[in-house]
Design a protein around this motif. Structure first.
Motif, mmCIF file in Angstrom:
data_model
loop_
_atom_site.group_PDB
_atom_site.id
_atom_site.type_symbol
_atom_site.label_atom_id
_atom_site.label_comp_id
_atom_site.label_asym_id
_atom_site.label_seq_id
_atom_site.Cartn_x
_atom_site.Cartn_y
_atom_site.Cartn_z
ATOM 1 N N ALA A 56 0.832 -1.197 0.000
ATOM 2 C CA ALA A 56 0.000 0.000 0.000
ATOM 3 C C ALA A 56 0.870 1.252 0.000
ATOM 4 O O ALA A 56 0.598 2.221 -0.714
ATOM 5 C CB ALA A 56 -0.925 0.002 1.213
ATOM 6 N N ARG A 57 1.937 1.224 0.790
ATOM 7 C CA ARG A 57 2.857 2.362 0.864
ATOM 8 C C ARG A 57 4.147 1.902 1.522
ATOM 9 O O ARG A 57 4.149 1.005 2.377
ATOM 10 C CB ARG A 57 2.257 3.485 1.721
ATOM 11 N N LEU A 58 5.237 2.528 1.144
ATOM 12 C CA LEU A 58 6.531 2.250 1.755
ATOM 13 C C LEU A 58 7.120 3.550 2.262
ATOM 14 O O LEU A 58 7.287 4.517 1.504
ATOM 15 C CB LEU A 58 7.491 1.611 0.747
ATOM 16 N N LEU A 59 7.435 3.575 3.552
ATOM 17 C CA LEU A 59 8.078 4.732 4.180
ATOM 18 C C LEU A 59 9.463 4.305 4.653
ATOM 19 O O LEU A 59 9.625 3.236 5.235
ATOM 20 C CB LEU A 59 7.259 5.223 5.379
ATOM 21 N N ARG A 60 10.465 5.158 4.407
ATOM 22 C CA ARG A 60 11.843 4.824 4.768
ATOM 23 C C ARG A 60 12.557 6.063 5.284
ATOM 24 O O ARG A 60 12.278 7.185 4.858
ATOM 25 C CB ARG A 60 12.616 4.287 3.556
ATOM 26 N N ALA A 61 13.489 5.830 6.198
ATOM 27 C CA ALA A 61 14.359 6.891 6.679
ATOM 28 C C ALA A 61 15.725 6.285 6.959
ATOM 29 O O ALA A 61 15.839 5.103 7.283
ATOM 30 C CB ALA A 61 13.801 7.536 7.951
ATOM 31 N N THR A 62 16.756 7.100 6.823
ATOM 32 C CA THR A 62 18.114 6.644 7.109
ATOM 33 C C THR A 62 18.685 7.444 8.265
ATOM 34 O O THR A 62 18.523 8.670 8.332
ATOM 35 C CB THR A 62 19.013 6.770 5.863
ATOM 36 N N TYR A 63 19.343 6.725 9.167
ATOM 37 C CA TYR A 63 19.905 7.303 10.385
ATOM 38 C C TYR A 63 21.412 7.052 10.424
ATOM 39 O O TYR A 63 21.923 6.133 9.775
ATOM 40 C CB TYR A 63 19.275 6.663 11.619
ATOM 41 N N THR A 64 22.094 7.830 11.249
ATOM 42 C CA THR A 64 23.495 7.565 11.547
ATOM 43 C C THR A 64 23.687 7.575 13.053
ATOM 44 O O THR A 64 22.860 8.129 13.796
ATOM 45 C CB THR A 64 24.418 8.601 10.882
ATOM 46 N N ASP A 65 24.763 6.946 13.513
ATOM 47 C CA ASP A 65 25.044 6.922 14.945
ATOM 48 C C ASP A 65 25.722 8.215 15.360
ATOM 49 O O ASP A 65 26.012 9.086 14.528
ATOM 50 C CB ASP A 65 25.914 5.715 15.300
ATOM 51 N N ALA A 66 25.998 8.359 16.642
ATOM 52 C CA ALA A 66 26.548 9.613 17.164
ATOM 53 C C ALA A 66 27.923 9.932 16.589
ATOM 54 O O ALA A 66 28.302 11.103 16.479
ATOM 55 C CB ALA A 66 26.611 9.553 18.695
ATOM 56 N N THR A 67 28.675 8.907 16.211
ATOM 57 C CA THR A 67 30.018 9.130 15.665
ATOM 58 C C THR A 67 30.013 9.244 14.142
ATOM 59 O O THR A 67 31.059 9.495 13.537
ATOM 60 C CB THR A 67 30.957 7.967 16.048
ATOM 61 N N GLN A 68 28.850 9.052 13.544
ATOM 62 C CA GLN A 68 28.687 9.041 12.085
ATOM 63 C C GLN A 68 29.577 7.981 11.426
ATOM 64 O O GLN A 68 30.023 8.135 10.295
ATOM 65 C CB GLN A 68 28.967 10.430 11.483
ATOM 66 N N SER A 69 29.795 6.898 12.143
ATOM 67 C CA SER A 69 30.561 5.774 11.603
ATOM 68 C C SER A 69 29.685 4.788 10.852
ATOM 69 O O SER A 69 30.161 4.090 9.943
ATOM 70 C CB SER A 69 31.277 5.032 12.742
ATOM 71 N N TYR A 70 28.412 4.714 11.233
ATOM 72 C CA TYR A 70 27.494 3.740 10.663
ATOM 73 C C TYR A 70 26.243 4.437 10.150
ATOM 74 O O TYR A 70 25.864 5.517 10.627
ATOM 75 C CB TYR A 70 27.093 2.703 11.716
ATOM 76 N N VAL A 71 25.600 3.807 9.182
ATOM 77 C CA VAL A 71 24.330 4.307 8.662
ATOM 78 C C VAL A 71 23.343 3.145 8.620
ATOM 79 O O VAL A 71 23.722 1.997 8.363
ATOM 80 C CB VAL A 71 24.484 4.931 7.266
ATOM 81 N N THR A 72 22.088 3.450 8.884
ATOM 82 C CA THR A 72 21.050 2.418 8.929
ATOM 83 C C THR A 72 19.772 2.958 8.308
ATOM 84 O O THR A 72 19.293 4.028 8.681
ATOM 85 C CB THR A 72 20.750 2.000 10.382
ATOM 86 N N THR A 73 19.244 2.220 7.357
ATOM 87 C CA THR A 73 17.940 2.542 6.792
ATOM 88 C C THR A 73 16.894 1.683 7.481
ATOM 89 O O THR A 73 17.058 0.463 7.609
ATOM 90 C CB THR A 73 17.905 2.275 5.282
#
Length: 276
Positions: free
Chosen positions: A131-148
């Motif tokens: 029906a719908r897809l919602l996505r966001a991408t985050y990073t950790d406090a050190t900006q070493s990792y990214v996660t969708t």
């Protein structure tokens, strides 16, 4: 994996009217909505996975059907900042119970599911529709990792979601390295180089009390190739020594997915509770 019945039109792009409605009505909201989302984070988004019923009633009892329907409509009725808060508190979510704080770096335009999943995962999800897809991408406090992190709002009823959840469990689909969700990379952000080759760890959760599939996929922010991705359930196991495990990327994916799922559950519960 047994083939699905077909992708169907449910995994295409949405019509333009719905996209305009979402953009105008949900992306810009009063500050009180953001404050409410932050309050939810402060009070309810700590610890591990939620257990038990999270709607007004138990499945099969009064209130459950209403909660299921309410959850299915939340992609257009709840502010983006409430579904994907700008900052997520991950106390206890890191390796060994270490604290995590995630900052949102990008929100994808809400869409259909075309191009959002590798072919085999798309096929596995096809029976419940998109029906719908919602996505966001985050990073950790050190900006070493990214996660969708993604919320796939399906077209399915409760029995269909239960059937899909059983299939994922019985066939181990959530652990297959050819069924990893794709990341959302946004230009001009720390996640700009977060492509398919950077997928290091992931988790997929098929909810049975709502027409929603929650997933998250993590990787390094510097764009390095991840090799074969590892399920978060394995990467967070005690004694795991893989690169994803040692970097805590399984914790990134699992911890963020848990908290976004918790926020959705709390929002549904609040929306379906009767006034006192």
């Amino acid at each position: 994996m047994a083939p699905a019945t077909g992708f169907g039109t449910g995994f295409g792009e949405p019509d333009a009217y719905d996209r305009r409605t979402r953009t105008a009505g949900a992306l810009i909201r009063p500050r009180v909505a953001v404050a409410a989302a932050c309050m939810v984070l402060g009070l309810g988004l700590t610890g591990g996975a939620v257990t038990g019923s999270w709607l007004t009633g138990e499945p099969g009892k009064p209130g459950a059907a209403g909660g299921f329907a309410t959850a299915g409509a939340m992609w257009h009725s709840v502010p983006v900042d409430q579904l994907f808060p700008p900052t997520v508190d991950g106390r206890g979510a890191g390796p060994g119970g270490a604290a995590r704080t995630w900052t949102r770096v990008a929100v994808a335009p809400d869409s259909g599911c075309a191009g959002a999943f590798d072919p085999l995962l798309r096929e596995a999800l096809a029976p419940v529709g998109c029906a719908r897809l919602l996505r966001a991408t985050y990073t950790d406090a050190t900006q070493s990792y990214v996660t969708t992190v993604g919320l796939l709002f399906t077209k399915a009823d409760a029995p269909a979601m239960t059937s899909l959840a059983a299939r994922f469990e019985n066939e181990g689909l959530a652990r297959r390295t050819d069924l990893v969700p794709r990341p959302y990379a946004a230009k001009g952000t720390v996640a700009a180089a977060f492509g398919d080759g950077q997928r290091a760890s992931w988790t997929v959760s098929v909810l049975t009390e709502a027409p929603v599939v929650v997933y998250a996929v993590s990787g390094w922010a510097d764009g390095r190739a991840a090799g074969t991705p590892e399920p978060a359930a394995d990467a967070t196991r005690s004694g795991a020594t893989t690169p994803a495990a040692q970097a805590g990327l399984g914790n990134e994916a699992q911890g963020l997915a848990d908290r976004i799922e918790r926020g959705l559950r709390q929002t549904v519960k609040t929306a379906t509770e009767e006034p006192s």
